[in-house]
Design a protein around this motif. Structure first.
Motif, PDB file in Angstrom:
ATOM      1  N   SER A  28       0.827  -1.212   0.000  1.00 47.28           N
ATOM      2  CA  SER A  28       0.000   0.000   0.000  1.00 47.28           C
ATOM      3  C   SER A  28       0.859   1.260   0.000  1.00 47.28           C
ATOM      4  N   GLN A  76      -3.089  -6.930  -6.842  1.00 49.07           N
ATOM      5  CA  GLN A  76      -3.421  -5.907  -5.846  1.00 49.07           C
ATOM      6  C   GLN A  76      -2.731  -4.589  -6.167  1.00 49.07           C
ATOM      7  N   LEU A  80      -4.279  -0.880  -6.882  1.00 52.46           N
ATOM      8  CA  LEU A  80      -3.934   0.284  -6.065  1.00 52.46           C
ATOM      9  C   LEU A  80      -3.491   1.475  -6.914  1.00 52.46           C
ATOM     10  N   ARG A 149      -1.915   1.073   7.989  1.00 51.50           N
ATOM     11  CA  ARG A 149      -2.809   1.461   6.911  1.00 51.50           C
ATOM     12  C   ARG A 149      -2.667   2.953   6.652  1.00 51.50           C
TER      13      ARG A 149
END
Length: 314
Positions: A28, A76, A80, A149
Motif C-alpha cells: 500500500s 493488488q 492500487l 494502513r
C-alpha cells in the motif's frame, strides 16, 4: 507475467519486497509512493530454500507458492495504482535475501519493506531482514510496520536529528517527502543524560539552557535545508526524553518518520546504530532510513522526489 527469470526493476522504480503473505502494508505504501512521484512500481519476491528442503523435493511446490503469492500481489498493486504507473514483478531464486534486495534496490529509487511483529527471542535468532538491508542499501529504505494502513496518522513528517553536523541532509530529505505529501515537517531532537545523571543534573534551569543551546546549534542547518522549500512549514522540537522513546512516540502523529542510518558517533559505512534498530523494531508508522551518501549508479532525484534527468552535453 514471467516471474521465473530475473528481469530487474525499471530505472528509478519504487521497489517493494513481497513475502508469501503479500506484504499488504508495504504494498500500500509503495503503490502510493509510486503514484505520488510518477515512478514505476516493481515487486520482488526472493525465494529461500535450504539444501535439506531442496532434497526433500519441495522446490516445485515452493516455486508454485511463490508465483501464486506474487501474482496475487501484482493484481493488488495494479488495483492500487489504477493505471497511473506501470507495475512489474519478478521472482528471484538465489536465496540471498538481503543481497538480492540490496541489488534490486540499487537499480531503483527507493526500497519498501514490511517489518514483521515477531517475538524478541525469535528476533535474536533470526535478526531483522529490514535492518540487514537498510544497513547496506544505497537508496532510501522505508520500513512499513505490519498492519499499518494509510490515513491513520496526522499530516506531518517527523525527522529525528542527533547533531547539527548530520541535520541538513536529513531535514532536506524530510522536506522533500513532506512537499510531495503536502504536509509540514517537525524536526525532533531528543536528549537525555545517561548513567543516572539526568535525575540529578537536569533541573528546570539546566533543561532550559540545554534547549537554548541546541536550538542555536540546529537552527542554521534547518534554515539551510529549508531554503529550497519555502512552501513547506517546518518547526524544531527539542525534547527532554530518551531518544528512542521520543522517536517511537512520534509515530502516532506522523505520516512518515525520517532517521539517519547510523549513530552520529559511528564511522561512515557502519551498520545501523542502536537507535535506528530500536525505531525499526517498535515504530508504529513508516520509517525512512536515509542513506549516508549517494552511490555511483543510483538514480539521482531532485527535491520533489522525482528522477533527475542527466545533463545533456553541449
Amino acid at each position: 507475467m514471467n516471474t521465473t527469470l530475473p528481469q530487474g526493476p525499471p530505472s528509478g522504480a519504487v521497489v517493494v519486497g513481497v513475502a508469501l503473505d503479500g506484504s499488504p502494508a508495504a504494498l500500500s505504501f509503495a503503490a502510493a509512493e509510486a503514484c505520488r512521484t510518477h515512478r514505476p512500481l516493481h515487486l520482488v519476491h526472493v525465494l529461500r530454500i535450504s539444501g535439506v528442503e531442496a532434497y526433500a523435493g519441495v522446490v516445485q511446490g515452493a516455486w508454485e507458492a511463490a508465483d501464486q503469492a506474487l501474482a496475487h500481489a501484482l493484481a493488488q498493486a495494479r488495483d492500487l495504482v489504477v493505471g497511473e504507473v506501470p507495475v512489474t514483478a519478478e521472482r528471484l531464486d538465489g536465496g540471498w535475501l538481503v543481497a538480492d534486495l540490496v541489488d534490486r534496490a540499487s537499480r531503483g529509487a527507493m526500497l519498501v519493506m514490511e517489518h514483521r511483529r515477531i517475538g524478541p527471542v525469535r528476533r535474536v535468532v533470526t535478526g531483522s531482514v529490514v535492518a540487514g538491508v537498510a544497513s547496506r542499501c544505497a537508496v532510501p529504505v522505508v520500513s512499513v510496520p505490519e498492519g499499518w494502513r494509510p490515513g491513520e496518522s496526522q499530516a506531518v513528517v517527523t525527522v529525528g536529528v542527533q547533531d547539527a553536523g548530520e541535520a541538513e541532509p536529513l531535514v532536506r530529505r524530510a522536506l522533500s517527502e513532506a512537499r510531495a505529501r503536502d504536509v509540514g515537517v517537525v524536526v525532533l531532537h531528543a536528549w537525555y543524560l545517561d548513567e543516572g545523571y539526568d535525575s540529578v543534573v537536569a533541573d528546570r534551569a539546566f533543561r532550559a539552557e540545554r534547549k537554548r543551546k541546541l536550538t542555536r546549534e540546529l537552527t542554521p542547518a534547518i534554515e539551510a535545508a529549508s531554503a529550497d522549500f519555502p512552501d513547506v512549514p517546518v518547526r524544531l522540537w527539542v525534547r527532554h526524553a530518551i531518544p528512542t522513546g521520543a522517536l517511537v512516540d512520534s509515530g502516532s502523529s506522523s505520516e512518515l518518520l525520517v532517521i539517519g542510518r547510523r549513530h552520529h558517533l559511528l564511522p561512515l559505512g557502519s551498520h545501523l546504530g542502536p537507535v535506528a534498530r530500536a525505531v525499526l523494531q517498535y515504530g508504529t508508522c513508516p520509517v525512512l532510513l536515509n542513506p549516508e551518501s549517494p552511490v555511483e549508479g543510483a538514480v539521482p532525484v531532485d527535491d520533489t522526489g522525482h528522477a533527475r534527468r542527466a545533463a545533456q552535453p553541449a
